[in-house]
Design an enzyme around this catalytic site. Sequence first.
Site, mmCIF file in Angstrom:
data_model
loop_
_atom_site.group_PDB
_atom_site.id
_atom_site.type_symbol
_atom_site.label_atom_id
_atom_site.label_comp_id
_atom_site.label_asym_id
_atom_site.label_seq_id
_atom_site.Cartn_x
_atom_site.Cartn_y
_atom_site.Cartn_z
ATOM 1 N N LEU A 65 34.428 45.805 51.682
ATOM 2 C CA LEU A 65 33.792 46.516 52.788
ATOM 3 C C LEU A 65 32.635 47.411 52.356
ATOM 4 C CD1 LEU A 65 36.871 47.484 55.006
ATOM 5 C CD2 LEU A 65 35.515 45.394 55.006
ATOM 6 N N LYS A 80 36.677 34.873 55.945
ATOM 7 C CA LYS A 80 35.329 35.440 55.912
ATOM 8 C C LYS A 80 34.362 34.660 56.789
ATOM 9 C CE LYS A 80 35.379 37.756 51.450
ATOM 10 N NZ LYS A 80 34.790 37.878 50.115
ATOM 11 N N CYS A 181 45.990 32.281 18.062
ATOM 12 C CA CYS A 181 46.708 33.173 17.136
ATOM 13 C C CYS A 181 46.414 34.639 17.429
ATOM 14 C CB CYS A 181 46.300 32.894 15.695
ATOM 15 S SG CYS A 181 46.830 31.302 15.140
ATOM 16 N N CYS A 508 19.933 16.454 36.976
ATOM 17 C CA CYS A 508 18.853 16.092 37.894
ATOM 18 C C CYS A 508 17.988 14.956 37.368
ATOM 19 C CB CYS A 508 18.015 17.314 38.263
ATOM 20 S SG CYS A 508 16.936 17.929 36.962
#
Lengths: 769, 330
Positions: A65, A80, A181, A508
């Site tokens: 908020l 939402k 570890c 791409c």
Amino acid sequence: MSTAAGRTKHAEAILGPELHTRLSLTKVLVVGAGGIGCELLKTLVLTGFTQITLLDLDTIDLSNLNRQFLFRTKDVKKPKSITAARAASSFNPNVKIDPIFGNIKAEEYDIDWFKGFGVVLNALDNLDARRHVNRMCMAAGVPLVESGTAGYLGQVQPLVKDATECFDCIPKPTPKSFPVCTIRSTPSQPIHCIVWSKSYLMGQLFGRDEDAGETSELDEAENNGENVEEIANLRKEAQSFSRVRAAIRSYSPNSTSTADQNNDPAKLAFQKIFSADIQNLLNMGDMWKHREPPVPLDYDQIISGTFILDKQGSSKAKEERNRINGASSLNGTGNKKTAEKVVMKDQRKLTLKENLMLFNTSVQSLSMRLSTSQVQTIEFDKDDEDTLDFVTAASNLRSAAYGIEGKSKWEVKEMAGNIIPAIATTNAIIAGLIVLQALNLLRASPSARPSPSEPVNATTATPSSSSTVASSASADYSLLRNVHIQLKPSVPLSSVTCSSPNPNCGVCRDVYTLVRCDRTQTTLRDVVQGVLGWTSGQSQNREGAIENGQSQNGNRNENENGSNDDDDEVNDGSERKEISVYEDKRILVDPDWDDNLDRTLDSLNVGRGKFISIVDEEGDWETVQVVIGELPASHPSTASPYILPCPLPKLVKRKKIKPLVPSVPSTPPPRLSLKRSLPTDADDGDVMIIDGHNGNGRTRDGDGEGQRALKKPRLGAYDSQRDAKTTTPTMDVTSPSKRKRLEEDGLVLMDGPGEVDEFEEDVIVIDDD
Amino acid sequence: MDPAEFTEEEQGRYDRQIRLWGIEAQQRMRNATILVVKLKGTATETIKNIVLAGIGKLILVDADDVEEVDLGAGFFFCDDDVGKKRVDAAKARIENLNPLVTVEIIPNFDVLDNQNFESTVNGVDLVCITDWDRDDLIRLNNICRRSRKPFYAGGTYGLLGYIFCDLLDHKYISPDRSSPKDAQKNVQVTASYSPLQDALRHQWSALSKRQTKELRPASVFAILSLWQFQSARNRLPLGTQDIDELQQTADALVSGADVNKQVLTTVPRSLIESVAMTAPHEFSPVCAIVGGLLAQDILKTLAAREPPIANFLTFDGNTGGASVCRLSMP
């Protein structure tokens, strides 16, 4: 609905009537309704966009908020997307916001769905979803504006396939991880203990029952003749966990019998973890030759106040030990001699005894939940107070045993929950910048217009890129800018022209195509050979003739005019190359193993929206990514079970990767790495334990049948070989044109070190990441 | 309210920002009263941000009624508010953003008269005037200076925006980012600011070509010429008919300020044209950016952490870039 006509007057004056009209014709997808998303939705609505789809998988939390201004206290726990859509609609009654409470990675949000949008705006907080949306946009040919914020900093980046670089053109930092570890036996920092209690101990006590698996693993190890003593030891450890687990699951707080008190899960857990297990570790003498051994904690002595940690060490370590022992010290209870003026409750560090009490109450609360409700397991959630208390107490107790500084609950929450500070102002600025870049994308292709007949509902839109900004051949992307909020006082917002695609990008640079099919009737061979145009001559198939002649015929008809003869193309059906086929990181086919070719996609667990990657083993072509789509409802049941793309995808010759030397002009474009650091995000910083046993083993996901273990990572955005080449920094500023461009971008180039002093601290350092 | 106590609600609501600027900064914000003058797009965004952040009290001054065009960037208003006083329409919605903040409205501009303004200013911690004209900004700035109150001015003209501040002698803590992260030290810094009337006399002579270029002087002088035009004509430029006059005004200011001639002798015609055509209009994305930068700087000043703007920021929505010039500041 008629509303105030003057509402759009300002925007029209600024954008001009043509561009302003196009705003209401452009379908916008906003991914994320959080910090950036709320601001973005508001700004989009006010700017004049009227067709907005808003997707978010999250619900509202109180901590939202301070910046997600579309939400109120009464909205906490509501979705939402729905709440934001309703609130923002009130800013302009002419707007239609379509909220989706869901995950962008769900299969229904496939390529066709993405193609229904004119532009996609990312308002995400995690790397995984960003990379997914980037890939979908590259595959669908839809322009994307990417964004991110972290604290005071933020960035906006418009991404258009083939015109600018994509999100994955620049490798992103990988999440921090620790060796197993360090976590399990030899922690040396608070974060090690926090990771241990969050990722290991939480699971052992409150997670799924893993004893069964572990036991069988140990059986196998024994059969294989491994160290019998050590296995016995591990078995004992697993056994004692099962005793604690049993106590947790049968916990009853009201019981007073001594038998039950002896079965107190908190005390049992404490004694096993902080006493017995540490004692066991101490027996491994070699381990402590060169490092300080841990001290087992004594439950009853801590309760009675007689337990004192008195290890040797630096004065700082002694001070810390004094503090945790509960003696008067910094930040101690009621001790205000230091300059700490304002402290919130959770910012105070606890003493050893307080940690033990917190451990007790949190284990008891969590045990209650497991023993009395339907819940089978409890996982760490930073907003679940019990789990946060547990991780705080357990990590601090472990830290005490190892002589490591303790952390307050406030700090543990941030470290365990990977919290990135977030403020309204940064999000508001970034949202404004996103919209300005989205407008530049619209300006870039003035001819692109949505067809009027296109259905309004994006989810039913047929695949068509007519409304896509990037579809215009004459697009001019010179207006696009990458903008960053930076700390440099003289240039708080830096704006630089976009870089060209990275020629080695594994996302791409790939060729994307779509095959619609019935996955239960379509084989991998149908798809691969169909897309490659290898369906005509059968003799050249290494495995002999192709079987499903019928479907071949069926699709050949849809395939007319599929040929192409640009110079860059090599999809001459006669030339067959050695290929491998992947689905994500799974190998489905390689040159020596094609058993899967005649299996159906369904049997290979290749679902809707999945990408099948066809990789040229010789590396001459760019990878072809085949997106598996659904058949249209109108597809006749008697027809071929699949529809190949028409025309077939052009196979693109891969640009040969040359060593990047500074004298080669313009490959790749200069990278201003200072401005590229990606804000870290909640999910990005997630800490992982690297388990030595599994290596990078990408194991069976899905049905697993017919898969092979991954031989080597050859494909995908994170192709390590390609990345290694692309990260080579090159900075060629010797050419006057490049220099000019950089200067136009506000980058000041210095001719020599002598010039530095007049800039003082404001010098941009190139490639200094 | 016990200054050392933050309620559960405050802790929950402000968690993500306290992790950024710390609890003390949050407390300074909570104790602050801010005066904001004029409720247009810039103020709407600024107010949203400082109220969300949790200032103590907002005093909002505006005498005008909501017009239809205000709905373009004014998300505190809806259709039914057209014709009502802006401050009346907005009050409940501002309070709604954060119930922990007190909102007081003053529905007239009398409070800006010399006498009244001085007494009003004495009751606040910081003054922020938005979308106002230059000559009156000078007057109000001088009154704030007499009362030793930090002064901010911000606004937008179409795709351009600016922020000016006079923070007097401002002391702040600045993290020394040059040292490694875990050993970061804080440095106390004092910065001496100039009032607007002095800042406007700034000479650029001392700056090298590169330093000048970095500050993108064209957008700086576009704003300054708009101010000059407005002062001379008592209105903003209204379109093509004002382009030439605005161009002359801008170029006179450039030469008068002795800007490095290799960088700028004339403000580009395209920029002047765009400014002349769009100056009276406000645009939501630009308001969001300028209001975001303005609010962030107000919060930095209140918190006395991080260096604030020193002292004139210009934003250009054509590129998305913003730069800050030190006008008559050391």
